[in-house]
Each structure stands twice: as structure tokens, then as C-alpha cells.
Design a protein around this motif. Structure first.
Motif, PDB file in Angstrom:
ATOM      1  N   SER A   1     -11.602 -11.397  13.769  1.00  0.00           N
ATOM      2  CA  SER A   1     -12.497 -12.414  13.196  1.00  0.00           C
ATOM      3  C   SER A   1     -12.271 -13.782  13.827  1.00  0.00           C
ATOM      4  CB  SER A   1     -12.274 -12.504  11.684  1.00  0.00           C
ATOM      5  OG  SER A   1     -10.981 -13.035  11.426  1.00  0.00           O
ATOM      6  N   GLY A   2     -11.187 -13.898  14.595  1.00  0.00           N
ATOM      7  CA  GLY A   2     -10.932 -15.167  15.272  1.00  0.00           C
ATOM      8  C   GLY A   2     -10.022 -16.115  14.511  1.00  0.00           C
ATOM      9  N   VAL A   3      -9.536 -15.696  13.363  1.00  0.00           N
ATOM     10  CA  VAL A   3      -8.695 -16.590  12.554  1.00  0.00           C
ATOM     11  C   VAL A   3      -7.270 -16.671  13.108  1.00  0.00           C
ATOM     12  CG1 VAL A   3      -7.726 -16.983  10.247  1.00  0.00           C
ATOM     13  CG2 VAL A   3     -10.093 -16.202  10.494  1.00  0.00           C
ATOM     14  N   TYR A   4      -6.727 -15.528  13.532  1.00  0.00           N
ATOM     15  CA  TYR A   4      -5.350 -15.479  14.052  1.00  0.00           C
ATOM     16  C   TYR A   4      -5.345 -14.937  15.476  1.00  0.00           C
ATOM     17  CZ  TYR A   4      -4.217 -15.544   9.021  1.00  0.00           C
ATOM     18  OH  TYR A   4      -4.136 -15.851   7.690  1.00  0.00           O
ATOM     19  N   ASP A   5      -4.290 -15.300  16.213  1.00  0.00           N
ATOM     20  CA  ASP A   5      -4.067 -14.694  17.534  1.00  0.00           C
ATOM     21  C   ASP A   5      -2.964 -13.641  17.492  1.00  0.00           C
ATOM     22  OD1 ASP A   5      -6.006 -16.014  19.030  1.00  0.00           O
ATOM     23  OD2 ASP A   5      -4.746 -17.800  19.221  1.00  0.00           O
ATOM     24  N   LYS A   6      -1.909 -13.959  16.749  1.00  0.00           N
ATOM     25  CA  LYS A   6      -0.777 -13.024  16.678  1.00  0.00           C
ATOM     26  C   LYS A   6      -0.291 -12.924  15.237  1.00  0.00           C
ATOM     27  CE  LYS A   6       1.027 -13.729  21.360  1.00  0.00           C
ATOM     28  NZ  LYS A   6       0.186 -14.872  21.800  1.00  0.00           N
ATOM     29  N   VAL A   7      -0.168 -11.698  14.768  1.00  0.00           N
ATOM     30  CA  VAL A   7       0.298 -11.470  13.392  1.00  0.00           C
ATOM     31  C   VAL A   7       1.517 -10.546  13.436  1.00  0.00           C
ATOM     32  CG1 VAL A   7      -0.299 -10.575  11.106  1.00  0.00           C
ATOM     33  CG2 VAL A   7      -2.059 -11.718  12.490  1.00  0.00           C
ATOM     34  N   LEU A   8       2.523 -10.897  12.642  1.00  0.00           N
ATOM     35  CA  LEU A   8       3.704 -10.043  12.507  1.00  0.00           C
ATOM     36  C   LEU A   8       3.607  -9.283  11.184  1.00  0.00           C
ATOM     37  CD1 LEU A   8       6.608  -9.150  13.379  1.00  0.00           C
ATOM     38  CD2 LEU A   8       7.451 -11.114  12.062  1.00  0.00           C
ATOM     39  N   VAL A   9       3.632  -7.964  11.269  1.00  0.00           N
ATOM     40  CA  VAL A   9       3.602  -7.109  10.072  1.00  0.00           C
ATOM     41  C   VAL A   9       5.006  -6.530   9.880  1.00  0.00           C
ATOM     42  CG1 VAL A   9       2.602  -5.050   9.013  1.00  0.00           C
ATOM     43  CG2 VAL A   9       1.187  -6.498  10.489  1.00  0.00           C
ATOM     44  N   VAL A  10       5.536  -6.651   8.683  1.00  0.00           N
ATOM     45  CA  VAL A  10       6.885  -6.145   8.405  1.00  0.00           C
ATOM     46  C   VAL A  10       6.850  -5.279   7.144  1.00  0.00           C
ATOM     47  CG1 VAL A  10       9.305  -6.772   7.952  1.00  0.00           C
ATOM     48  CG2 VAL A  10       7.872  -8.302   9.313  1.00  0.00           C
ATOM     49  N   GLY A  11       7.540  -4.157   7.184  1.00  0.00           N
ATOM     50  CA  GLY A  11       7.712  -3.344   5.977  1.00  0.00           C
ATOM     51  C   GLY A  11       9.195  -3.143   5.740  1.00  0.00           C
ATOM     52  N   LEU A  12       9.645  -3.310   4.517  1.00  0.00           N
ATOM     53  CA  LEU A  12      11.070  -3.114   4.220  1.00  0.00           C
ATOM     54  C   LEU A  12      11.202  -2.384   2.904  1.00  0.00           C
ATOM     55  CD1 LEU A  12      12.348  -5.551   1.993  1.00  0.00           C
ATOM     56  CD2 LEU A  12      11.155  -6.833   3.772  1.00  0.00           C
ATOM     57  N   GLU A  13      12.226  -1.546   2.833  1.00  0.00           N
ATOM     58  CA  GLU A  13      12.377  -0.753   1.613  1.00  0.00           C
ATOM     59  C   GLU A  13      13.801  -0.236   1.477  1.00  0.00           C
ATOM     60  OE1 GLU A  13       9.188  -0.133   0.033  1.00  0.00           O
ATOM     61  OE2 GLU A  13      10.429   0.190  -1.732  1.00  0.00           O
ATOM     62  N   SER A  14      14.287  -0.232   0.251  1.00  0.00           N
ATOM     63  CA  SER A  14      15.460   0.558  -0.088  1.00  0.00           C
ATOM     64  C   SER A  14      15.060   1.519  -1.189  1.00  0.00           C
ATOM     65  CB  SER A  14      16.615  -0.325  -0.568  1.00  0.00           C
ATOM     66  OG  SER A  14      17.652   0.525  -1.054  1.00  0.00           O
ATOM     67  N   THR A  15      15.303   2.804  -0.974  1.00  0.00           N
ATOM     68  CA  THR A  15      15.018   3.800  -2.008  1.00  0.00           C
ATOM     69  C   THR A  15      16.322   4.376  -2.565  1.00  0.00           C
ATOM     70  OG1 THR A  15      14.977   5.705  -0.534  1.00  0.00           O
ATOM     71  CG2 THR A  15      12.913   4.490  -0.773  1.00  0.00           C
ATOM     72  N   LEU A  16      17.458   3.926  -2.006  1.00  0.00           N
ATOM     73  CA  LEU A  16      18.736   4.557  -2.363  1.00  0.00           C
ATOM     74  C   LEU A  16      19.675   3.658  -3.147  1.00  0.00           C
ATOM     75  CD1 LEU A  16      19.350   6.382   1.048  1.00  0.00           C
ATOM     76  CD2 LEU A  16      18.438   7.365  -1.057  1.00  0.00           C
ATOM     77  N   SER A  17      19.422   2.346  -3.135  1.00  0.00           N
ATOM     78  CA  SER A  17      20.321   1.445  -3.861  1.00  0.00           C
ATOM     79  C   SER A  17      19.552   0.243  -4.385  1.00  0.00           C
ATOM     80  CB  SER A  17      21.463   0.980  -2.951  1.00  0.00           C
ATOM     81  OG  SER A  17      20.958   0.254  -1.843  1.00  0.00           O
ATOM     82  N   GLN A  18      20.216  -0.517  -5.269  1.00  0.00           N
ATOM     83  CA  GLN A  18      19.607  -1.734  -5.808  1.00  0.00           C
ATOM     84  C   GLN A  18      20.670  -2.833  -5.819  1.00  0.00           C
ATOM     85  OE1 GLN A  18      18.746  -1.554 -10.042  1.00  0.00           O
ATOM     86  NE2 GLN A  18      20.287   0.037 -10.328  1.00  0.00           N
ATOM     87  N   PRO A  19      20.240  -4.113  -5.936  1.00  0.00           N
ATOM     88  CA  PRO A  19      21.227  -5.190  -5.994  1.00  0.00           C
ATOM     89  C   PRO A  19      22.177  -4.971  -7.168  1.00  0.00           C
ATOM     90  CG  PRO A  19      19.029  -6.075  -5.647  1.00  0.00           C
ATOM     91  CD  PRO A  19      18.864  -4.623  -5.962  1.00  0.00           C
TER      92      PRO A  19
ATOM     93  N   ALA B   1       0.865  -1.175   0.000  1.00  0.00           N
ATOM     94  CA  ALA B   1       0.000   0.000   0.000  1.00  0.00           C
ATOM     95  C   ALA B   1       0.907   1.232   0.000  1.00  0.00           C
ATOM     96  CB  ALA B   1      -0.939   0.004   1.203  1.00  0.00           C
ATOM     97  N   ALA B   2       1.992   1.126  -0.756  1.00  0.00           N
ATOM     98  CA  ALA B   2       2.989   2.190  -0.877  1.00  0.00           C
ATOM     99  C   ALA B   2       3.367   2.730   0.503  1.00  0.00           C
ATOM    100  CB  ALA B   2       2.511   3.274  -1.827  1.00  0.00           C
ATOM    101  N   CYS B   3       3.295   4.036   0.713  1.00  0.00           N
ATOM    102  CA  CYS B   3       3.804   4.618   1.954  1.00  0.00           C
ATOM    103  C   CYS B   3       2.839   4.412   3.123  1.00  0.00           C
ATOM    104  CB  CYS B   3       4.132   6.091   1.742  1.00  0.00           C
ATOM    105  SG  CYS B   3       4.977   6.357   0.173  1.00  0.00           S
ATOM    106  N   SER B   4       1.707   3.760   2.887  1.00  0.00           N
ATOM    107  CA  SER B   4       0.819   3.359   3.981  1.00  0.00           C
ATOM    108  C   SER B   4       0.980   1.880   4.318  1.00  0.00           C
ATOM    109  CB  SER B   4      -0.649   3.604   3.601  1.00  0.00           C
ATOM    110  OG  SER B   4      -0.984   4.971   3.656  1.00  0.00           O
ATOM    111  N   THR B   5       1.887   1.202   3.640  1.00  0.00           N
ATOM    112  CA  THR B   5       1.962  -0.265   3.699  1.00  0.00           C
ATOM    113  C   THR B   5       1.861  -0.832   5.116  1.00  0.00           C
ATOM    114  OG1 THR B   5       3.198  -0.414   1.633  1.00  0.00           O
ATOM    115  CG2 THR B   5       3.410  -2.267   3.143  1.00  0.00           C
ATOM    116  N   THR B   6       2.789  -0.448   5.980  1.00  0.00           N
ATOM    117  CA  THR B   6       2.846  -1.109   7.295  1.00  0.00           C
ATOM    118  C   THR B   6       1.568  -0.884   8.099  1.00  0.00           C
ATOM    119  OG1 THR B   6       4.805   0.325   7.345  1.00  0.00           O
ATOM    120  CG2 THR B   6       5.004  -1.841   8.331  1.00  0.00           C
TER     121      THR B   6
END
Ligand SMILES: [Zn+2]
Lengths: 424, 133
Positions: free
Chosen positions: A111-129, A93-98
Motif C-alpha cells: 500500500s506504500g505505507v511501509y518499506d521494511k517491516v519486522l515480524v516477530v513471533g515468540l512463545e513459551s509453552t513449557l514454562s512461566q515466569p 493468530a495462534a499457530c498462524s501468527t508469524t
């Protein structure tokens, strides 16, 4: 009646790397994206006192594919965190992702499906592989980064016909603000100078910020005793007249993570409730004749306030998306936290500082803390949770805020508002 | 073969026409055209040609080098926020104006000013730009 979550949902833990440059910043230099993400995720799980094996689902977000080459983060990041065999998804969701991730986690939990969820956002805007290296990276030109980032924007008509973020999300809004409230362009300039000073002060107090130099220190380094003279010099050029370079985003690399769950059975000592949220999306143009008001923000704030059953006067701490300082002020006024047309004046009076009566963006915001697209919303939530718990060190708001509202604009455009509540 | 709405829009620009859609249900314009009414969501729309006339409300400029290499030779270019006579808002390149602060300031003080289309062919694509009338 606003929509409600069917069960209470809490932020149990938060993590965030320093925002910086993977090729330069000491805390990040040499890390791969997997390792950078793990740094944030492991901090969040330790903060929540949650074992990786207790996580039911991993939601991982990343925006700019060419800098990550990670279209399917779920399995790789889960592997690097020791969370195999659980549910997972890659999302954007771009800059709203996390923060959108937090709302998806909340719905999975309520909803009762999960008890614990880990949300992660990662980004590099300055370099590439570098070529296809698993660990070497190479810097990218700014215009290349914007080309890839603008993949988020209207691809049928806007981008092919010359769309540019700085007039659309800075200059027109600034002129519209002056016109609407009868401010002169000089008053605008002074006000934006003061907003920048405030953000840079906060950045200088935050060891995780990309820019830890105050505006005054930068001016001095560039040979100016008077920071205002520096502000109006060629070292602070117009990115889109009348908006200058120091009123906009500082692109960064970084990662953030949040553990979302229930209060019952939580080992975390200070869970913070997600009281409500609102999301609204819209393609360009984002406004009609008044560039200070985006309908998506009216919608997202309305939904969030209704779900949380709060009013603007209940807010103790606010962050608005401040990739453009003037839009950050416009949204703060739309939210009701600042009076209409008074935001720049409040900045000049120091009221938006951590020690002011209307504190905002105490981590330094997009300009001083930095902006790592998918990770940034999580960094805003990180700061809000720390402020609510009284763990914000030198920049702690006093008394500790109880109700915090976090607004982000995900390119282009998803307005996301979270209402967090906690503390004693 | 289905003909893309997008392609029809750009082809029409080549003939000097601004093609949009008008909703058969609520009468709202959708410009540039898509598969549904911007206002009510109805897919019952008809093609319509817009006048192209409008008012420039705000004028600034983009960055250089530009994100989109298509515009490398003309960047930094003036860019404006426009309301067309049909009530549709568009943001587009404005030709024939300088982007020095004094000029932009004079426009800030003068707007709204009338604009008309000044369609440009840039590296093989017809692009909707405007000029001061
Ligand atoms: Zn309609």
C-alpha cells in the motif's frame, strides 16, 4: 479474478532460534523471552542486511499470555532491538501468527505505507515466569498449558462442555481418512509410523529442532531393536485412539522473525517473493461429515493459488500444519500436492523425505522441530526460504525448490497459506 | 437487563431442552445459538428447540488429566462427533461407553449409531452430553 497485492513484496531475511525448553536446552537455557525474541530478530535483520533503524514497523506476536505476561510486546521488543519511535503492534493468530504477520506486513508495504517491516513471533509453552521474577522461570504441567492454549477455542460452548484437541483434531480425522479411502486401521498405523519416521529423520538433520533423535534411536534407547515394536508399545500410548503420542505435536519454546520489504534497494542477496496468500477463519466444528476436509483450507488454498496465479503442480516444496500428522496429510492432499488417499503410502515409500520427489516439512515439522505456537509459522517460512536459497545443509532438497507453499492452522481455527517464490 | 444467549442455552439444558436459533431469512439452524445465522449471517433469527436426536459418526476419547479442571473427575472420557437430525454437527462427551481400544474399534465398525441427549450437571454447569440410544 483473485485479489492481488498492488506491489511486489519480498522476504528479505529470516531468523529462528532453536526450538527447545528455556529451562533445559543449551541454546535457550537461562534466556528471557526478550532475549530469545532478540536472537531470532537479530538473525533476521543480519540475514536481510538491514539496520534496526531502517525498520518502519515491528509486528510482534505471542499467544499464551500466562507463560509470557507480555500483552504489549511492541514497545518492549522494539526497545530490546533498538527500534524505538517506529510503528508497532502486538497481534495473535495462534499457530498462524508469524505468517499472518507476514501478510499484514505485505499489505503495509504494497500500500506504500511501509518499506521494511519486522515480524516477530515468540512463545513459551513449557514454562512461566516464577512468581514475578524478571528472569526466573518455572515449568508448567501439560494440562495447564492446554487449558491456556484452549483459550483460543470456543469459550461459550465448546470448551465448557468438554472439548479436547486430540479427538477433534486427530482421532476423528484419522478414522474419517480410513473410512473415506478404505484403509484398514493397521494400514493407518503403519502409515503414521512412516510419517513420524520421516519427520524425526528431518529433525535429526536439523540443529534447531527440539527432537534430534530419530525414531529408531528412541526405540533403541527405550530397549527396542525394532522401532515398530516400540511404536505399538505402552511407551507410545494413544492420546486419543487410534492416534498415538508420536503422531502429535511436541510443545516447545522458541522465537522466529522475518524481515519483509521491497526488492528495490534491498541489500539482501536472495530475496524470496511472497507471491500470494490466503486466510480463512472458522470456529468449531471445523468439518461436517467428512473430518478430512476443513472448509477453511479449501478457501485459503483457493485464495492463495489465485493471488499467486499458480496450480498445485507448480509446488516444489510444501509444509502443512502437522500438529496432527494425519491432518497434515489430509491438508497436503487437499492442496493437490499429494494425490487423494495416497499420502500415507507416499510416506512409506520415502517420497515425503527431503530427498524424495514430494518433499514436505524438512525442518522436522511440529513433531520433531517442535511447536512454539506464535513462533512456529515463522519457523516453517524460515525453512522454506532456506530451501529456496539452497541453504538447508544436509537436508537440502535438490534441485533447489523454486515455489514453496506454507500452510498453518492457527488455533482455532485460522487457515493460512503463503506462496513463496525465488531462486534461480 | 439483557439476558445472555449463552445463559439461556445452559438454563434450557437444565430443563432437558436443546435450544438453538433458526434463521428467518434462509431457514438454517444455528446450534448452539449465537447472535447471527451460521450460514448467511442474518441476525433475524428465532429461538427453536432441537429434537436432540442424532447419529454418532465417530467415537474416541480425551486426555487425562483434562485441560479443563471441570472434567477432572470424569477424565479420560469418551468424546464423539455427532450429526443431529436437524443436520447440525456437534462434538460432545458420550456417557456410558468404555474407552478401551477394543470398544472404540467396535464403535468404529458399527457407526453410525443413534444417540440421544444425556445432559450432565458437572460442577454447577449443565453440559450437553449424549448416550447411545
Ligand atoms: Zn440464514
Amino acid at each position: 479474478m483473485g485479489r492481488k497485492l498492488k506491489d511486489s513484496v519480498f522476504i528479505l531475511g529470516v531468523g529462528c532460534t532453536r526450538f527447545g525448553n528455556l529451562l533445559e536446552t543449551p541454546e535457550l537455557k537461562g534466556l528471557s523471552l526478550h532475549e530469545m525474541a532478540a536472537q531470532a530478530a537479530q538473525e533476521a535483520m543480519a540475514d536481510a542486511k538491514v539496520d534496526p533503524q531502517e525498520i518502519d514497523a515491528v509486528f510482534v506476536g505471542n499467544v499464551t499470555y500466562p507463560t509470557s505476561l507480555l500483552p504489549a510486546t511492541y514497545s518492549q521488543i522494539a526497545d530490546w532491538l533498538g527500534i524505538q519511535l517506529k510503528a508497532g503492534v502486538h497481534f495473535d493468530a495462534a499457530c498462524s501468527t508469524t505468517n499472518v504477520g507476514i501478510t499484514m506486513a505485505a499489505m503495509g508495504i504494497a500500500s506504500g505505507v511501509y518499506d521494511k517491516v519486522l515480524v516477530v513471533g515468540l512463545e513459551s509453552t513449557l514454562s512461566q515466569p516464577k512468581t514475578l521474577s524478571p528472569y526466573e522461570r518455572t515449568t508448567i504441567p501439560t494440562e495447564e498449558m492446554w487449558l491456556w492454549t484452549d483459550h483460543c477455542v470456543g469459550q461459550s460452548y465448546s470448551v465448557p462442555q468438554g472439548y479436547d484437541i486430540f479427538p477433534t483434531y486427530n482421532a476423528f480425522n484419522a478414522m474419517g481418512y480410513c473410512r473415506k479411502y478404505g484403509l484398514s486401521l493397521d494400514e493407518l498405523e503403519h502409515g503414521l509410523f512412516e510419517v513420524c519416521r520421516t519427520r524425526r529423520l528431518h529433525g535429526s538433520m536439523n540443529p534447531k529442532a527440539i527432537r534430534q533423535e530419530t525414531l529408531e534411536q528412541e526405540a533403541k534407547r527405550m530397549g527396542f531393536d525394532d522401532p515398530w515394536k516400540f511404536w505399538t508399545s505402552r511407551f507410545n500410548p494413544h492420546v486419543a485412539w487410534p492416534s498415538r503420542l508420536n503422531s502429535v505435536v511436541t510443545p516447545a519454546d522458541g522465537a522466529s522473525a522475518i524481515v519483509v520489504g521491497r526488492r528495490e534497494g534491498a541489500a539482501s542477496s536472495q530475496p524470496v517473493e511472497l507471491q500470494g496468500f490466503g486466510i480463512s477463519v472458522m470456529d468449531l466444528p471445523w468439518y461436517d461429515e467428512d473430518p478430512t476436509v476443513m472448509p477453511i483450507d479449501q478457501e485459503s488454498f483457493k485464495k492463495a493459488y489465485e493471488m499467486a496465479d499458480i496450480k498445485a503442480k507448480d509446488i516444489d516444496y510444501l509444509h502443512t500444519h502437522d500438529c496432527s500428522h494425519i491432518m497434515g496429510i489430509c491438508v497436503a492432499e487437499l492442496s493437490g500436492y499429494l494425490p487423494q488417499g495416497q499420502g500415507l503410502k507416499y510416506a512409506e515409500e520415502g517420497r515425503l523425505r527431503f530427498d524424495g520427489d514430494r518433499p514436505m516439512s524438512t525442518h522436522g515439522g511440529r513433531h520433531a522441530f517442535g511447536h512454539a505456537w506464535a513462533a512456529s509459522a515463522g519457523s516453517d517460512t524460515y525453512e522454506a526460504v532456506k530451501q529456496i536459497r539452497g541453504q538447508a545443509d544436509a537436508r537440502q532438497i535438490k534441485p533447489f525448490p523454486k515455489t514453496a507453499v506454507i500452510h498453518t492452522h492457527g488455533y482455532a481455527m485460522i487457515s493460512t497459506v503463503l506462496v513463496l517464490n525465488g531462486g534461480n | 437487563m439483557a439476558e445472555s444467549i449463552i445463559k439461556q442455552y445452559y438454563d434450557a439444558l437444565g430443563q432437558g431442552k436443546l435450544l438453538g436459533k433458526k434463521c428467518k431469512k434462509c431457514g438454517a439452524y444455528t446450534f448452539p445459538p449465537t447472535t447471527a445465522c451460521k450460514k448467511c449471517g442474518s441476525s433475524e433469527q428465532e429461538w427453536v428447540e432441537l429434537s436432540g436426536k442424532g447419529k454418532l459418526l465417530f467415537l474416541s476419547h480425551g486426555m487425562a488429566p483434562p485441560p479443563n479442571p471441570r472434567f477432572a473427575e470424569i477424565a479420560p472420557y469418551a468424546y464423539g462427533h455427532i450429526c443431529l437430525d436437524e443436520g447440525v454437527f456437534v462434538q460432545a462427551i458420550i456417557t456410558g461407553v468404555s474407552i478401551d481400544p477394543d470398544t472404540l474399534k467396535s464403535y468404529y465398525e458399527r457407526v453410525p449409531v443413534d444417540v440421544v441427549p444425556d445432559i450432565q450437571e458437572i460442577k454447577g454447569l449443565n453440559v450437553l452430553a449424549f448416550k447411545v440410544a
